[in-house]
Design a protein around this motif. Structure first.
Motif: not given
Length: 193
Positions: A34-47
């Motif tokens: 949840n923490f890192l996945g959400g961070l990566i989604r917001r910054v890189f717009r990738v899941t």
């Protein structure tokens, strides 16, 4: 009805260690995912699926490297001293740490042997773990050589009592400490050969 209850208890005892392990692993996975996945989604717009699992493994390895290093071990002890000053956290953290230290067999083994002692009266036996020879004031005030035996409760071996038994009354068993723990946790269902 008795048979159904017996089958239910056996199934519960078999699944409990597995469920506990899976729950702890899932907790770490979900927290980091949840923490890192959400961070990566917001910054890189990738899941990225599996970020939680990979980061859980990396976190465990990094912590292991940190606590086995001399400087990291000192830093870890400093962090524990800081935790000792927080009232509620202190009880939870150090209580669970003592339990884990007592039952993890890393480094030194706290329990040296598995033994039978007659308790609470003659003719009734309990399985216990020898923690060493009795020393100090207690030994000085008794004429018999006493052995410290920890008698855990079933099915939760983290609680129990210390029984000081004369050495001549201790019956040492051939089973390993791990086999003794299995015997106690399973309430006698899993018995060593």
């Amino acid at each position: 009805m008795k048979r159904l209850r017996h089958i239910f208890i056996q199934g519960l005892l078999a699944l409990l260690p597995i469920a506990t392990t899976l729950y702890i692993l899932y907790f770490f996975y979900a927290l980091l995912d949840n923490f890192l996945g959400g961070l990566i989604r917001r910054v890189f717009r990738v899941t990225l699926p599996g970020v939680g699992m990979v980061s859980s493994i990396l976190l465990i390895l990094l912590t292991g490297i940190l606590v086995t290093d001399v400087l990291g071990a000192r830093l870890f002890r400093f962090g524990e001293k800081m935790l000792q000053r927080i009232p509620v956290v202190q009880r939870i953290y150090f209580g669970s740490k003592q339990i884990i230290d007592a039952f993890s067999l890393q480094g030194k083994q706290i329990f040296s042997k598995v033994a039978l002692v007659e308790y609470p009266r003659k003719g009734i036996y309990v399985v216990g773990f020898v923690t060493g020879a009795c020393k100090g004031e207690v030994q000085e005030k008794t004429s018999a050589n006493l052995i410290n035996v920890f008698v855990p409760t079933t099915p939760n071996p983290t609680s129990g009592m210390l029984v000081l038994v004369p050495e001549k009354d201790v019956i040492y068993l051939e089973m390993t400490v791990e086999e003794g723990l299995k015997l106690i946790v399973s309430a006698g269902v899993v018995t060593p050969q």
